[in-house]
Design a protein around this motif. Structure first.
Motif, PDB file in Angstrom:
ATOM      1  N   PRO A   1       0.837  -1.217   0.000  1.00  0.00           N
ATOM      2  CA  PRO A   1       0.000   0.000   0.000  1.00  0.00           C
ATOM      3  C   PRO A   1       0.859   1.250   0.000  1.00  0.00           C
ATOM      4  N   THR A   2       0.349   2.279  -0.642  1.00  0.00           N
ATOM      5  CA  THR A   2       1.058   3.566  -0.654  1.00  0.00           C
ATOM      6  C   THR A   2       0.641   4.443   0.505  1.00  0.00           C
ATOM      7  N   ASN A   3      -0.522   4.190   1.099  1.00  0.00           N
ATOM      8  CA  ASN A   3      -1.001   4.970   2.229  1.00  0.00           C
ATOM      9  C   ASN A   3      -0.355   4.477   3.513  1.00  0.00           C
ATOM     10  N   ALA A   4       0.140   5.405   4.350  1.00  0.00           N
ATOM     11  CA  ALA A   4       0.848   5.020   5.578  1.00  0.00           C
ATOM     12  C   ALA A   4      -0.067   4.285   6.537  1.00  0.00           C
ATOM     13  N   GLU A   5      -1.324   4.728   6.658  1.00  0.00           N
ATOM     14  CA  GLU A   5      -2.233   4.076   7.587  1.00  0.00           C
ATOM     15  C   GLU A   5      -2.533   2.646   7.162  1.00  0.00           C
ATOM     16  N   LEU A   6      -2.694   2.427   5.842  1.00  0.00           N
ATOM     17  CA  LEU A   6      -2.930   1.068   5.360  1.00  0.00           C
ATOM     18  C   LEU A   6      -1.706   0.177   5.592  1.00  0.00           C
ATOM     19  N   LYS A   7      -0.510   0.745   5.439  1.00  0.00           N
ATOM     20  CA  LYS A   7       0.707  -0.023   5.709  1.00  0.00           C
ATOM     21  C   LYS A   7       0.744  -0.480   7.163  1.00  0.00           C
ATOM     22  N   MET A   8       0.448   0.456   8.074  1.00  0.00           N
ATOM     23  CA  MET A   8       0.514   0.117   9.494  1.00  0.00           C
ATOM     24  C   MET A   8      -0.541  -0.916   9.862  1.00  0.00           C
ATOM     25  N   GLN A   9      -1.746  -0.792   9.293  1.00  0.00           N
ATOM     26  CA  GLN A   9      -2.797  -1.743   9.609  1.00  0.00           C
ATOM     27  C   GLN A   9      -2.457  -3.140   9.112  1.00  0.00           C
ATOM     28  N   ARG A  10      -1.917  -3.215   7.887  1.00  0.00           N
ATOM     29  CA  ARG A  10      -1.545  -4.533   7.365  1.00  0.00           C
ATOM     30  C   ARG A  10      -0.404  -5.129   8.190  1.00  0.00           C
ATOM     31  N   ALA A  11       0.557  -4.316   8.607  1.00  0.00           N
ATOM     32  CA  ALA A  11       1.660  -4.823   9.432  1.00  0.00           C
ATOM     33  C   ALA A  11       1.142  -5.377  10.755  1.00  0.00           C
ATOM     34  N   LEU A  12       0.157  -4.713  11.353  1.00  0.00           N
ATOM     35  CA  LEU A  12      -0.402  -5.222  12.605  1.00  0.00           C
ATOM     36  C   LEU A  12      -1.180  -6.512  12.384  1.00  0.00           C
ATOM     37  N   ASP A  13      -1.835  -6.662  11.222  1.00  0.00           N
ATOM     38  CA  ASP A  13      -2.526  -7.917  10.929  1.00  0.00           C
ATOM     39  C   ASP A  13      -1.540  -9.076  10.860  1.00  0.00           C
ATOM     40  N   VAL A  14      -0.375  -8.827  10.241  1.00  0.00           N
ATOM     41  CA  VAL A  14       0.655  -9.865  10.174  1.00  0.00           C
ATOM     42  C   VAL A  14       1.191 -10.162  11.570  1.00  0.00           C
ATOM     43  N   PHE A  15       1.395  -9.127  12.375  1.00  0.00           N
ATOM     44  CA  PHE A  15       1.913  -9.331  13.734  1.00  0.00           C
ATOM     45  C   PHE A  15       0.928 -10.128  14.579  1.00  0.00           C
ATOM     46  N   ASN A  16      -0.357  -9.782  14.499  1.00  0.00           N
ATOM     47  CA  ASN A  16      -1.356 -10.470  15.329  1.00  0.00           C
ATOM     48  C   ASN A  16      -1.550 -11.926  14.937  1.00  0.00           C
ATOM     49  N   ALA A  17      -1.125 -12.305  13.728  1.00  0.00           N
ATOM     50  CA  ALA A  17      -1.203 -13.705  13.303  1.00  0.00           C
ATOM     51  C   ALA A  17       0.047 -14.488  13.673  1.00  0.00           C
ATOM     52  N   SER A  18       1.024 -13.843  14.316  1.00  0.00           N
ATOM     53  CA  SER A  18       2.280 -14.506  14.666  1.00  0.00           C
ATOM     54  C   SER A  18       2.286 -14.899  16.136  1.00  0.00           C
ATOM     55  N   ASP A  19       3.364 -15.607  16.530  1.00  0.00           N
ATOM     56  CA  ASP A  19       3.533 -16.028  17.931  1.00  0.00           C
ATOM     57  C   ASP A  19       4.092 -14.917  18.813  1.00  0.00           C
ATOM     58  N   HIS A  20       4.451 -13.767  18.230  1.00  0.00           N
ATOM     59  CA  HIS A  20       5.012 -12.681  19.041  1.00  0.00           C
ATOM     60  C   HIS A  20       3.967 -12.059  19.962  1.00  0.00           C
ATOM     61  N   THR A  21       2.686 -12.296  19.679  1.00  0.00           N
ATOM     62  CA  THR A  21       1.660 -11.795  20.599  1.00  0.00           C
ATOM     63  C   THR A  21       1.794 -12.431  21.978  1.00  0.00           C
ATOM     64  N   ARG A  22       2.287 -13.687  22.035  1.00  0.00           N
ATOM     65  CA  ARG A  22       2.497 -14.327  23.335  1.00  0.00           C
ATOM     66  C   ARG A  22       3.551 -13.600  24.154  1.00  0.00           C
ATOM     67  N   THR A  23       4.604 -13.133  23.458  1.00  0.00           N
ATOM     68  CA  THR A  23       5.649 -12.391  24.170  1.00  0.00           C
ATOM     69  C   THR A  23       5.093 -11.105  24.761  1.00  0.00           C
ATOM     70  N   VAL A  24       4.335 -10.355  23.950  1.00  0.00           N
ATOM     71  CA  VAL A  24       3.771  -9.094  24.436  1.00  0.00           C
ATOM     72  C   VAL A  24       2.780  -9.363  25.567  1.00  0.00           C
TER      73      VAL A  24
END
Length: 243
Positions: free
Chosen positions: A137-160
């Motif tokens: 995405p070229t929009n900054a907000e869309l980039k951040m939202q997609r990055a959080l979707d990838v993060f929330n699907a990972s195991d790093h949520t357990r660490t947080v």
């Protein structure tokens, strides 16, 4: 009083001329002839000796027994005996060598013309390319939202989530990197600890990468200390952008 006697063996250390290994007691080597020299070969290297074209000494002795030397024979008989032994040794070397079969001859031209030409197989695009590569995405907000979707699907949520149960809710800063527009940086901060994660939107299949971590918030640049997201009790992150 009985005298003690030292028991000594007369066996000398024998080494293989191919692998250099010292033969064990009771192991019987084979003797080969190569380049006019007598070679000692262990049981494990017999195949290599045959591939090198070495001649087994026992086989050469059998050949010589077939043509014993006689003191009364003439020069022609000695010459024939040497020639026969050389020919026999050559046969032994040829039998131990690897035989390669010649490729089959091509079919006559008329037969080739009758056979239909094979159809070329269709070229298919690799499936992984269409699955892994996505438009950034070229929009900054869309980039951040997609990055959080990838993060929330990972195991790093357990660490947080695990650290949040001990230190409380963290502050979260999500920002695209200025030097790498396809990469989004996610910084999760507490007063006594912080973690930085990165998500490459051009290769989301690569997942989330932990970039760095520390104990002091002063180690972060000022832009990273401005929170724009929050974490829930499970460790999942959500944007909180003021409109």
């Amino acid at each position: 009083m009985a005298r003690t006697r030292d028991i000594r063996t007369n066996q000398l250390d024998v080494a293989c001329d191919i692998c250099g290994r010292t033969l064990l007691r009771g192991e019987h080597p084979e003797h080969y002839l190569a380049g006019g020299e007598r070679k000692t070969v262990c049981d494990l290297c017999i195949t290599r000796a045959q591939h090198e074209g070495w001649i087994r000494e026992s086989g050469a002795d059998d050949l010589e027994l077939r043509h014993p030397r006689h003191e009364g024979r003439g020069f022609i008989e000695r010459f024939r005996g040497r020639r026969d032994r050389a020919a026999a040794r050559q046969e032994v070397a040829e039998e131990s060598a690897v035989v390669y079969e010649a490729p089959p001859e091509p079919a006559p031209r008329r037969e080739r013309e009758r056979e239909p030409a094979p159809r070329p197989e269709p070229v298919q695009a690799p499936r992984s390319a269409s699955r892994h590569i996505r438009a950034v995405p070229t929009n900054a907000e869309l980039k951040m939202q997609r990055a959080l979707d990838v993060f929330n699907a990972s195991d790093h949520t357990r660490t947080v989530g695990g650290v949040a149960r001990s230190l409380g809710a963290p502050a979260v800063c999500v920002r695209p990197r200025p030097d790498r527009p396809a990469v989004v940086s996610i910084t999760v901060m507490w007063e006594l600890s912080w973690y930085r994660f990165e998500v490459d939107l051009s290769d989301e299949a690569g997942g989330v990468r932990r970039d760095a971590q520390g104990d002091e918030l002063s180690e972060l640049i000022p832009e990273e200390q401005v929170p724009n997201a929050a974490a829930d009790e499970r460790g999942a992150l959500h944007l909180q952008i003021n409109t």
